[in-house]
Design a protein around this motif. Structure first.
Motif, mmCIF file in Angstrom:
data_model
loop_
_atom_site.group_PDB
_atom_site.id
_atom_site.type_symbol
_atom_site.label_atom_id
_atom_site.label_comp_id
_atom_site.label_asym_id
_atom_site.label_seq_id
_atom_site.Cartn_x
_atom_site.Cartn_y
_atom_site.Cartn_z
ATOM 1 N N THR A 113 0.837 -1.198 0.000
ATOM 2 C CA THR A 113 0.000 0.000 0.000
ATOM 3 C C THR A 113 0.872 1.249 0.000
ATOM 4 N N ILE A 114 0.411 2.250 -0.744
ATOM 5 C CA ILE A 114 1.149 3.508 -0.860
ATOM 6 C C ILE A 114 0.188 4.662 -0.581
ATOM 7 N N ALA A 141 -1.594 -3.884 4.464
ATOM 8 C CA ALA A 141 -0.253 -4.397 4.155
ATOM 9 C C ALA A 141 0.185 -5.455 5.158
ATOM 10 N N SER A 142 -0.069 -5.200 6.439
ATOM 11 C CA SER A 142 0.358 -6.131 7.483
ATOM 12 C C SER A 142 -0.359 -7.472 7.376
ATOM 13 N N GLU A 143 -1.658 -7.442 7.152
ATOM 14 C CA GLU A 143 -2.444 -8.666 7.084
ATOM 15 C C GLU A 143 -2.072 -9.539 5.889
ATOM 16 N N THR A 144 -1.601 -8.937 4.824
ATOM 17 C CA THR A 144 -1.282 -9.692 3.599
ATOM 18 C C THR A 144 0.222 -9.904 3.430
ATOM 19 N N PHE A 178 3.945 2.175 2.475
ATOM 20 C CA PHE A 178 4.877 3.253 2.144
ATOM 21 C C PHE A 178 4.124 4.576 2.148
ATOM 22 N N ARG A 179 4.876 5.635 2.401
ATOM 23 C CA ARG A 179 4.304 6.980 2.315
ATOM 24 C C ARG A 179 5.170 7.816 1.378
#
Length: 334
Positions: free
Chosen positions: A225-226, A265-268, A273-274
């Motif tokens: 994820t971004i 992101a954590s679950e997958t 990122f930012r």
């Protein structure tokens, strides 16, 4: 003989070439002892030596050249040609889920978020020649812009033509993620990845982002994820001039649901990122490119062509020539 790609199987024999200059020096000092000597009080009445007699050292040169050719032949020179074949052992299917809501026109990235993303995303595609890539776009709703394909020309053209305003307003992160999962659910690739980019919070759509996350997790889909947007205030579009059609901008607080993106992101087993500027956005895609590498096995085939045979024939020819000259033209001087 073509020596462009030559190598020596037994290069240690080349050290024997040092004998050539040593033998040449030895001959230079011993040449006078190579001929019979007749002592007489005067050489008057004798004809001066002919030009042919001055060429006598040529015999020794031929012998040295033959020796050098034999030494090089012993070193086993050979041409090497290498042919390569690659085999992709682990293909990756990637879906890029891209937010195309009006807020992607914010100008905290240059020239705006959407245009900055398009440039970086095309560079990313160029570095994935062995993977299949699909494009999902979302705002208040979502749809598949390009199904998963190995044709990078189609993918890059799709990215370059991305525009805002074709979907209803809002940011449906759950629907964008769900569409990406739907594209990958039947994939047979060893690795399945979604790159989900957004600049806001989930405020539209009929799919809960956490439900879509659970589906991705069950299907073994990794989600990167971004969150794109600066920290603080940014110039956002808020209206359009009815006369000129130009967008009007005003300062507005940047709001990104980072907790949700971190959760996805954590679950997958992905990563969040930012990107607050163009450089960070490029670095993020560079890092994802490094994290998700397709394993490629390369096979090399070596073809050898021996080059020592012509050298042996050359040495034999030089020795025969030296023998013939010694016993014909130079016979009277030896």
């Amino acid at each position: 003989m073509n020596w462009n790609n030559a190598e020596f199987l037994n290069p240690e024999f080349l050290y024997l070439l040092i004998l050539i200059p040593l033998l040449a020096v030895w001959y230079f000092f011993m040449r006078k002892k190579d001929a019979a000597v007749l002592s007489i009080p005067s050489i008057k009445g004798f004809r001066t030596s002919s030009f042919l007699s001055k060429l006598k050292p040529l015999l020794y040169v031929l012998r040295l050249l033959a020796l050098a050719a034999i030494i090089v032949a012993l070193a086993r020179p050979r041409n090497v040609s290498v042919s390569k074949r690659t085999k992709t052992n682990r293909g990756i299917d990637i879906v890029m889920a891209i937010d195309v809501s009006a807020s992607m026109l914010a100008r905290d990235l240059r020239p705006n978020r959407l245009e900055a993303l398009k440039k970086v995303a095309i560079n990313f595609v160029n570095r994935r020649p062995n993977d299949r890539i699909g494009i999902v776009v979302y705002a208040g709703e979502s749809f598949t812009q390009t199904p998963i394909t190995s044709d990078k020309r189609i993918v890059k053209r799709t990215i370059s033509e991305l525009q805002w305003g074709r979907l209803e307003g809002g940011t449906a992160i759950g629907m964008g993620l769900g569409s990406g999962v739907n594209r990958l659910k039947d994939s047979e690739a060893k690795s399945k990845v979604i790159i989900l980019l957004t600049d806001g919070v989930n405020n539209s759509g009929n799919i809960d982002p956490r439900t879509a996350t659970e589906l991705a997790k069950e299907l073994g889909i990794k989600v990167y994820t971004i969150g794109i947007g600066t920290n603080g205030m940014a110039d956002f579009p808020w209206s359009k001039d009815p006369r000129t059609g130009q967008l009007n901008f005003r300062k507005q607080q940047v709001e990104i649901d980072e907790d949700l993106l971190k959760f996805i992101a954590s679950e997958t087993e992905g990563k969040y990122f930012r990107a607050t500027n163009n450089t960070e956005l490029q670095e993020i895609y560079d890092e994802i490119d490094k994290l998700e590498k397709t394993k490629i096995e390369e096979f090399k085939y070596y073809n050898y062509k021996e080059l020592y045979r012509p050298l042996v024939f050359l040495a034999l020819g030089l020795l025969i020539l030296e023998f013939l000259l010694r016993n014909t033209l130079f016979k009277s001087f030896i």
